[in-house]
Each structure stands twice: as C-alpha cells, then as structure tokens.
Motif scaffolding. Structure first.
Motif, PDB file in Angstrom:
ATOM      1  N   ARG A 293       0.831  -1.211   0.000  1.00 37.54           N
ATOM      2  CA  ARG A 293       0.000   0.000   0.000  1.00 37.54           C
ATOM      3  C   ARG A 293       0.864   1.260   0.000  1.00 37.54           C
ATOM      4  O   ARG A 293       0.581   2.224  -0.703  1.00 37.54           O
ATOM      5  N   GLU A 294       1.958   1.229   0.781  1.00 40.68           N
ATOM      6  CA  GLU A 294       2.857   2.385   0.849  1.00 40.68           C
ATOM      7  C   GLU A 294       3.449   2.720  -0.514  1.00 40.68           C
ATOM      8  O   GLU A 294       3.538   3.880  -0.901  1.00 40.68           O
ATOM      9  N   TRP A 295       3.877   1.682  -1.250  1.00 38.25           N
ATOM     10  CA  TRP A 295       4.455   1.922  -2.574  1.00 38.25           C
ATOM     11  C   TRP A 295       3.415   2.440  -3.553  1.00 38.25           C
ATOM     12  O   TRP A 295       3.691   3.313  -4.382  1.00 38.25           O
ATOM     13  N   THR A 296       2.194   1.922  -3.474  1.00 34.16           N
ATOM     14  CA  THR A 296       1.117   2.415  -4.327  1.00 34.16           C
ATOM     15  C   THR A 296       0.903   3.904  -4.071  1.00 34.16           C
ATOM     16  O   THR A 296       0.806   4.713  -5.008  1.00 34.16           O
ATOM     17  N   ALA A 297       0.865   4.289  -2.802  1.00 39.97           N
ATOM     18  CA  ALA A 297       0.657   5.700  -2.444  1.00 39.97           C
ATOM     19  C   ALA A 297       1.821   6.560  -2.938  1.00 39.97           C
ATOM     20  O   ALA A 297       1.624   7.672  -3.433  1.00 39.97           O
ATOM     21  N   ARG A 298       3.028   6.033  -2.808  1.00 39.92           N
ATOM     22  CA  ARG A 298       4.223   6.767  -3.223  1.00 39.92           C
ATOM     23  C   ARG A 298       4.169   7.104  -4.726  1.00 39.92           C
ATOM     24  O   ARG A 298       4.459   8.219  -5.147  1.00 39.92           O
ATOM     25  N   VAL A 299       3.791   6.113  -5.538  1.00 35.96           N
ATOM     26  CA  VAL A 299       3.718   6.318  -6.990  1.00 35.96           C
ATOM     27  C   VAL A 299       2.579   7.288  -7.315  1.00 35.96           C
ATOM     28  O   VAL A 299       2.731   8.191  -8.148  1.00 35.96           O
ATOM     29  N   ASN A 300       1.446   7.138  -6.645  1.00 34.07           N
ATOM     30  CA  ASN A 300       0.315   8.022  -6.903  1.00 34.07           C
ATOM     31  C   ASN A 300       0.635   9.477  -6.572  1.00 34.07           C
ATOM     32  O   ASN A 300       0.060  10.392  -7.146  1.00 34.07           O
ATOM     33  N   ALA A 301       1.592   9.680  -5.658  1.00 28.83           N
ATOM     34  CA  ALA A 301       1.940  11.039  -5.231  1.00 28.83           C
ATOM     35  C   ALA A 301       3.084  11.632  -6.047  1.00 28.83           C
ATOM     36  O   ALA A 301       3.548  12.735  -5.764  1.00 28.83           O
ATOM     37  N   ALA A 302       3.536  10.911  -7.083  1.00 28.47           N
ATOM     38  CA  ALA A 302       4.753  11.320  -7.792  1.00 28.47           C
ATOM     39  C   ALA A 302       4.589  12.632  -8.564  1.00 28.47           C
ATOM     40  O   ALA A 302       5.561  13.329  -8.822  1.00 28.47           O
ATOM     41  N   GLY A 303       3.390  12.978  -8.950  1.00 25.67           N
ATOM     42  CA  GLY A 303       3.164  14.230  -9.670  1.00 25.67           C
ATOM     43  C   GLY A 303       3.659  14.210 -11.096  1.00 25.67           C
ATOM     44  O   GLY A 303       4.057  15.228 -11.637  1.00 25.67           O
ATOM     45  N   GLY A 304       3.673  13.077 -11.717  1.00 26.52           N
ATOM     46  CA  GLY A 304       4.118  12.940 -13.105  1.00 26.52           C
ATOM     47  C   GLY A 304       4.268  11.465 -13.409  1.00 26.52           C
ATOM     48  O   GLY A 304       3.816  10.613 -12.650  1.00 26.52           O
ATOM     49  N   THR A 305       4.926  11.179 -14.525  1.00 25.39           N
ATOM     50  CA  THR A 305       5.066   9.796 -14.955  1.00 25.39           C
ATOM     51  C   THR A 305       6.082   9.054 -14.083  1.00 25.39           C
ATOM     52  O   THR A 305       7.138   9.579 -13.756  1.00 25.39           O
ATOM     53  N   THR A 306       5.744   7.806 -13.716  1.00 27.26           N
ATOM     54  CA  THR A 306       6.671   6.952 -12.968  1.00 27.26           C
ATOM     55  C   THR A 306       7.098   5.780 -13.838  1.00 27.26           C
ATOM     56  O   THR A 306       6.278   5.195 -14.553  1.00 27.26           O
ATOM     57  N   VAL A 307       8.381   5.464 -13.798  1.00 23.71           N
ATOM     58  CA  VAL A 307       8.867   4.225 -14.411  1.00 23.71           C
ATOM     59  C   VAL A 307       9.654   3.465 -13.355  1.00 23.71           C
ATOM     60  O   VAL A 307      10.144   4.052 -12.388  1.00 23.71           O
ATOM     61  N   ILE A 308       9.747   2.165 -13.549  1.00 23.33           N
ATOM     62  CA  ILE A 308      10.675   1.404 -12.710  1.00 23.33           C
ATOM     63  C   ILE A 308      11.909   1.122 -13.543  1.00 23.33           C
ATOM     64  O   ILE A 308      11.868   1.142 -14.788  1.00 23.33           O
TER      65      ILE A 308
END
Ligand SMILES: [Zn+2]
Length: 389
Positions: A293-308
């Motif tokens: 859940r923490e990682w999901t929230a972290r990505v949702n809060a990124a404010g732009g595109t996320t890649v791994i």
C-alpha cells in the motif's frame, strides 16, 4: 499472527509440518521469459505463492509451485551481465574462486550456467576447461575463442546426469528455482562420487534480507526455495558435505557457500538462525499488505510519470504486487527491450527512450544499481526523482 502446521513435508530436511505464512494468487509463472506483445503479457499463465516455513530447519518453500509451469528455454532471459556493477562482482568472484581453490588449468562444471558468462569469466581467470549445463544456454552468444576450452550441454542436471569429473562444481542462482532441494543436493553429492577434492561453490539469494527488508519484489514464482545462511549450511551438511564457509556478498543480497564432499556424514560451518527466521517470517506476513500500500501511495503522489528501472524478476514482482500508474520498465539488457512485463503488460524500454517519457519518478528495483542508473539518467539529460526499493 500464529502459523499452523500442515502435514506437508519440508523439501530440505524431509520433516512434516510446514507452516504456511504468505499466500498470493495470480502471480505470473515466469518473470524472465521474453514476451513479445502486450496482449500475450496480460494473458500470461499465473500460479500461486503459498510460502511455508519449516520450523525444524528454517527452510522456506512455495508449496503451490508447479514445476511444469516453469519454462527455462532459450526464451528465458535472466542475465544481469549487461550491468557493469554485476559484471564487476561476477568477475571478482570468478577470480577469487579460481585463486583460492587452485583452479588454474583445472576443470569446472557449472550447473545452471545460464548464458555462460560466468564460465567465460572463470576461463579468463585461468581454468583450463569448463562444462556449462543449462536448458537455456546460447552457445552462439559465446566468443568463439573459447571453443575447445568451454563446452555446453543444453539440458538439466538431474539424477541421470552421470559423474561430475571436475575440480570444482559451480552453481549460481539455480538452487532457489528447484523444489526438491534435498534430492538435488544429494544428486550433486552422488555425481561427485569419491572425488573428495572437488570444490563445491554455490551462490543464491539470502532470505534473511528479504524478510528483514520486507522485500516483496524478491518473492516470485520461479523462486520456489528460500534459504538463509543457516538453512543452506544445514542442507549441505545433511547431504554429505563439509561446509567450509557461508558468507554474504553483493551488498549482503547473496549467500556464497563453499563446501567439500566427505566420505562420511557432513558438518562444518553452521548458524543457529531458525528462531530469527521464524520471527522474520511473522514480520513479513504481518507487514506485506502495508508495504505494498505504501508503494502504491508513493507512486500516486509522484506528480508525473513513474517508471521502474529493472525489467527482470524484481520488476515483474513489484509491478504485479502494487496497483499504481507506472508507465514502463526500463532495462539495460537489449534482449529485453521491446518486450512486455508478464502479467501486467508494461512495456520494457531502453534508457534512451526515457527522453520521450520524461519521468518524474524512477524506482530502481535494486539499490546496488543506483549509481549507474543516475549516470545513465544524467547522460540523457534527465533529472527525475530517483529512489530504490
Ligand atoms: Zn526443513
């Protein structure tokens, strides 16, 4: 959380009473197969993880693992050799093993040699002959200058393999893919026979770190067997080996075991870590939902595109475990680029393609690569937030 013993037997020590502690369904059955289309990736076969802990020897196994679902063919792309950091580690290890076990001019048999890079490194470090065994071996990728020094057997090591006539048996990142680990180690011991001077050198992931770090990205279908230093040493000691050493390497991510076959019962190096592993298992089971859940929230809060960054097993496990908008997986392995992540269908792209993606957040699937990832990003004129799992 209490664990309940089942009648299931431990594949390492044979005792009944495995205690399941973590279950995950819909997990892609392979995370290293190259998948050519997004559609095929989304329809990828899935299986279940049902991790069970053996309170007697501390071994952890996926009791729902179905070996018929694991494909280790030429489409299997597990190599990490495109990373300079990994290459440097492997080259150092090859040189160290050749020197300390006096393998210069000697013969090395590598079980599960993958694409053969490590045997090439051992040849560069001075061995006289190498025999690599792996169902996914690609001899055509090997520099022809090693013809005559290195031989390749496209197949599995099993009871019918015949005698191992080498000065050393090397087996890296293979044991964790095998369910009947006790049978396998006994087969290795039987194949060595009375050549008691054979050095036995194994490398595999350390599970203590996975449990301590809540590293859910290190738990995936192909890894059906999870060892700690103690449970690994106990297995080898019980299968006719004297264990000389088990130590951590590669930022404490891997276990390196060195052992010798003995005529009588084995023994040697040991570590009483069953109680600590049991506590780690409880922490992992209790904390899994929270950390995903923490990682999901972290990505949702990124404010732009996320890649791994990392389209291998860790990336596949990470993307399948969290539910967040991630655009792609970056991978430096050119064989992976243009393929798709099993289960989720994320595209695997080359670092250069990030110029178009312009990510706000890059999540590295392994902290050990942070430096080379940061350098790659700078080279492409990008300055996203860079974090590691
Ligand atoms: Zn056991």
């Amino acid at each position: 959380m209490t664990r309940t013993a089942t009648p299931l037997a431990c594949p390492a020590c044979g005792a009944a009473g495995l205690e399941p502690f973590h279950t995950q369904h819909g997990v892609p059955t392979n995370s290293c197969l190259l998948v050519d289309t997004e559609d095929e990736a989304r329809r990828f076969p899935t299986g279940s993880l049902r991790l069970g802990f053996c309170p007697r020897c501390g071994f952890i196994t996926n009791s729902s693992f179905d070996p018929t679902k694991a494909e280790y063919s030429g489409r299997y792309e597990e190599t990490q050799a495109f990373s300079p950091r990994f290459r440097e580690f492997a080259r150092g290890l090859a040189a160290d093993w050749v020197e300390r076990h006096r393998l210069t001019g000697g013969t090395v048999v590598e079980i599960g040699c993958g694409k053969g890079e490590f045997l090439v490194m051992m040849a560069e470090a001075g061995i006289g002959r190498g025999i690599g065994v792996d169902p996914g071996v690609h001899p055509e990728r090997i520099d022809p200058r090693w013809d005559g020094t290195l031989d390749w057997i496209a197949g599995r090591f099993d009871a019918g393999f015949g005698p191992i006539e080498g000065d050393a048996v090397v087996c890296r990142h293979t044991l964790e893919h095998i369910v009947p680990v006790g049978d396998f180690v006994r087969e290795v011991r039987a194949a060595i026979g009375d050549r008691l001077d054979t050095a036995v050198l194994f490398e595999l992931p350390d599970t203590t770190r996975v449990l301590d770090d809540m590293a859910f990205w290190d738990v995936y279908y192909e890894h059906c067997s999870y060892f700690t230093a103690g449970s690994l040493a106990r297995l080898f000691a019980s299968c006719g080996f004297e264990v000389d050493d088990v130590r951590l390497a590669y930022d404490d991510q891997y276990l390196l075991l060195e052992a010798r076959p003995v005529a009588g019962s084995g023994g040697g190096w040991s570590q009483d870590d069953v109680a600590a592993t049991s506590a780690g298992v409880d922490r992992f089971a209790a904390g899994y939902a929270g950390i995903t859940r923490e990682w999901t929230a972290r990505v949702n809060a990124a404010g732009g595109t996320t890649v791994i960054w990392g389209g291998g097993s860790k990336g596949v496990a990470f993307l399948n475990a969290i539910d967040a908008p991630i655009a792609a997986a970056v991978d430096v392995n050119p064989h992976k680029q243009g393929t798709f992540i099993a289960g989720t269908g994320h595209p695997v792209i080359a670092p250069a393609e990030l110029v178009t993606v312009d990510p706000a957040l890059v999540v590295a699937m392994n902290p050990i690569y942070l430096e080379e990832i940061a350098a790659d990003l700078r080279r492409h004129g990008l300055s996203p937030e860079l974090v590691a799992v």
